[in-house]
Design a protein around this motif. Structure first.
Motif, mmCIF file in Angstrom:
data_model
loop_
_atom_site.group_PDB
_atom_site.id
_atom_site.type_symbol
_atom_site.label_atom_id
_atom_site.label_comp_id
_atom_site.label_asym_id
_atom_site.label_seq_id
_atom_site.Cartn_x
_atom_site.Cartn_y
_atom_site.Cartn_z
ATOM 1 N N ILE A 31 0.823 -1.170 -0.016
ATOM 2 C CA ILE A 31 -0.015 0.034 0.231
ATOM 3 C C ILE A 31 0.783 1.351 -0.126
ATOM 4 O O ILE A 31 0.680 2.290 -0.546
ATOM 5 N N GLY A 32 2.009 1.268 0.647
ATOM 6 C CA GLY A 32 3.056 2.347 0.781
ATOM 7 C C GLY A 32 3.614 2.669 -0.547
ATOM 8 O O GLY A 32 3.840 3.814 -0.759
ATOM 9 N N LYS A 33 3.699 1.851 -1.386
ATOM 10 C CA LYS A 33 4.089 2.045 -2.800
ATOM 11 C C LYS A 33 3.160 2.707 -3.687
ATOM 12 O O LYS A 33 3.522 3.733 -4.574
ATOM 13 N N HIS A 34 1.814 2.245 -3.497
ATOM 14 C CA HIS A 34 0.737 2.883 -4.358
ATOM 15 C C HIS A 34 0.010 3.982 -3.570
ATOM 16 O O HIS A 34 -0.744 4.714 -4.478
ATOM 17 N N CYS A 35 -0.018 4.348 -2.543
ATOM 18 C CA CYS A 35 -0.571 5.160 -1.637
ATOM 19 C C CYS A 35 0.123 6.179 -0.975
ATOM 20 O O CYS A 35 1.040 5.586 -0.340
ATOM 21 N N VAL A 36 -0.216 7.403 -1.102
ATOM 22 C CA VAL A 36 0.770 8.375 -0.320
ATOM 23 C C VAL A 36 -0.195 9.296 0.310
ATOM 24 O O VAL A 36 -1.006 10.140 -0.070
ATOM 25 N N PRO A 37 0.146 9.382 1.684
ATOM 26 C CA PRO A 37 -0.661 10.754 2.323
ATOM 27 C C PRO A 37 -0.314 12.136 1.888
ATOM 28 O O PRO A 37 1.015 12.347 1.559
ATOM 29 N N GLU A 38 -1.320 13.013 1.514
ATOM 30 C CA GLU A 38 -1.062 14.325 1.013
ATOM 31 C C GLU A 38 -1.006 15.321 2.085
ATOM 32 O O GLU A 38 -0.179 16.184 2.091
ATOM 33 N N ARG A 39 -2.023 15.186 2.918
ATOM 34 C CA ARG A 39 -2.401 16.273 4.012
ATOM 35 C C ARG A 39 -3.247 15.873 5.144
ATOM 36 O O ARG A 39 -3.926 14.872 4.884
ATOM 37 N N TYR A 40 -3.205 16.485 6.218
ATOM 38 C CA TYR A 40 -3.916 16.191 7.253
ATOM 39 C C TYR A 40 -4.593 17.635 7.675
ATOM 40 O O TYR A 40 -4.107 18.728 7.756
ATOM 41 N N ASP A 41 -5.878 17.570 7.702
ATOM 42 C CA ASP A 41 -6.649 18.752 8.178
ATOM 43 C C ASP A 41 -6.905 18.555 9.911
ATOM 44 O O ASP A 41 -7.919 17.442 10.232
ATOM 45 N N GLU A 42 -6.453 19.453 10.638
ATOM 46 C CA GLU A 42 -6.621 19.301 12.087
ATOM 47 C C GLU A 42 -8.020 19.345 12.563
ATOM 48 O O GLU A 42 -8.440 18.771 13.557
ATOM 49 N N THR A 77 -7.244 3.695 -9.647
ATOM 50 C CA THR A 77 -8.526 3.752 -8.989
ATOM 51 C C THR A 77 -8.436 2.436 -8.377
ATOM 52 O O THR A 77 -9.277 2.051 -7.423
ATOM 53 N N ALA A 78 -7.784 1.358 -8.842
ATOM 54 C CA ALA A 78 -7.868 -0.065 -8.099
ATOM 55 C C ALA A 78 -7.249 0.202 -6.499
ATOM 56 O O ALA A 78 -7.923 -0.244 -5.759
ATOM 57 N N TRP A 79 -6.398 0.824 -6.551
ATOM 58 C CA TRP A 79 -5.628 1.091 -5.194
ATOM 59 C C TRP A 79 -6.445 1.743 -4.297
ATOM 60 O O TRP A 79 -6.489 1.739 -3.078
ATOM 61 N N ALA A 80 -7.160 2.788 -5.043
ATOM 62 C CA ALA A 80 -8.110 3.842 -4.156
ATOM 63 C C ALA A 80 -9.300 2.911 -3.697
ATOM 64 O O ALA A 80 -9.680 3.160 -2.442
ATOM 65 N N THR A 81 -9.671 1.966 -4.540
ATOM 66 C CA THR A 81 -10.907 1.246 -3.851
ATOM 67 C C THR A 81 -10.438 0.247 -2.737
ATOM 68 O O THR A 81 -10.998 0.196 -1.977
ATOM 69 N N ASN A 82 -9.382 -0.293 -3.012
ATOM 70 C CA ASN A 82 -8.682 -1.194 -2.038
ATOM 71 C C ASN A 82 -8.618 -0.269 -0.656
ATOM 72 O O ASN A 82 -8.848 -0.922 0.331
ATOM 73 N N LEU A 83 -7.857 0.787 -0.885
ATOM 74 C CA LEU A 83 -7.864 1.503 0.549
ATOM 75 C C LEU A 83 -9.118 2.139 0.974
ATOM 76 O O LEU A 83 -9.011 1.960 2.402
ATOM 77 N N ARG A 84 -10.071 2.432 0.437
ATOM 78 C CA ARG A 84 -11.341 2.698 0.925
ATOM 79 C C ARG A 84 -12.042 1.492 1.694
ATOM 80 O O ARG A 84 -12.524 1.931 2.738
ATOM 81 N N LEU A 85 -11.846 0.413 1.187
ATOM 82 C CA LEU A 85 -12.357 -0.567 2.095
ATOM 83 C C LEU A 85 -11.249 -0.942 3.348
ATOM 84 O O LEU A 85 -11.793 -1.403 4.281
ATOM 85 N N LEU A 86 -9.990 -0.611 3.278
ATOM 86 C CA LEU A 86 -9.359 -0.915 4.372
ATOM 87 C C LEU A 86 -8.970 0.549 5.223
ATOM 88 O O LEU A 86 -8.665 0.388 6.302
ATOM 89 N N ALA A 87 -10.119 1.369 4.952
ATOM 90 C CA ALA A 87 -10.079 2.698 5.634
ATOM 91 C C ALA A 87 -10.405 2.657 7.264
ATOM 92 O O ALA A 87 -9.694 2.888 8.151
#
Length: 192
Positions: free
Chosen positions: A112-123, A135-145
């Protein structure tokens, strides 16, 4: 006369007369008077010293002079200074989230670290925005959120991350060519 009799204490086994019981205690001896006088002089000296110290501080604006004892102006280690600054400014959570962004592959795993990168944090919203390269990794990460939110809150403290917002890959970067019409908003702008 024995020493016990001179002290005003009776000799064991001897009865004390009523006159001895009603007589006032003897006055302190010279050594006792010297001890009392020395104690009083020390207390007066401390009081005078404290008053003089307060006057000096008032004259120079209340600041303390550095001396043998530690005060707030003494040098400190860099780590301690940074921790103090984070605590004073209330930056503990953003700094912790920044640490998580640096350790992202360790937290979520290598794949996941290779394909998904954190951009920002809204405090304010306690929302972490993560961009995926497909989009495949985005879907996968939404399921793991939900699992990731629990893991992040375990690492950062309860409630630090409430939501993970997953973004898919961005569109191509729009580059404007040399024949661009003035006022045009790009390739999607046709005939006004």
């Amino acid at each position: 006369m024995s020493t016990d009799e001179r002290d005003g204490r009776g000799v064991p086994g001897k009865s004390t007369s009523p006159q001895e019981l009603s007589s006032p205690p003897k006055e302190p001896s010279g050594v006792d008077l010297a001890r009392v006088a020395l104690k009083a002089a020390r207390e007066q000296a401390r009081a005078r010293g404290a008053a003089a110290q307060q006057k000096k501080q008032a004259r120079r604006g209340g600041g303390l002079r550095s001396g043998a004892r530690a005060d707030g102006r003494d040098p400190m280690a860099l780590g301690a200074a940074i921790n103090r600054l984070l605590n004073e400014r209330g930056w503990e959570t953003p700094a912790a989230v920044g640490g998580v962004m640096g350790r992202w592959p360790e937290i979520v795993g290598e794949d996941i670290g290779k394909h998904c990168v954190p951009e920002r944090y809204d405090e304010d919203e306690r929302e972490l925005v993560v961009r995926c390269d497909s989009t495949a990794w985005a879907t996968n990460l939404r399921l793991l959120a939900p699992t990731l939110v629990a893991r992040l809150n375990q690492d950062l403290g309860h409630g630090a991350v409430r939501l993970i917002k997953v973004l898919g890959p961005g569109g191509p970067v729009r580059r404007y060519g040399p024949l661009r019409a003035p006022g045009s908003t790009g390739p999607g702008d046709t005939y006004g």
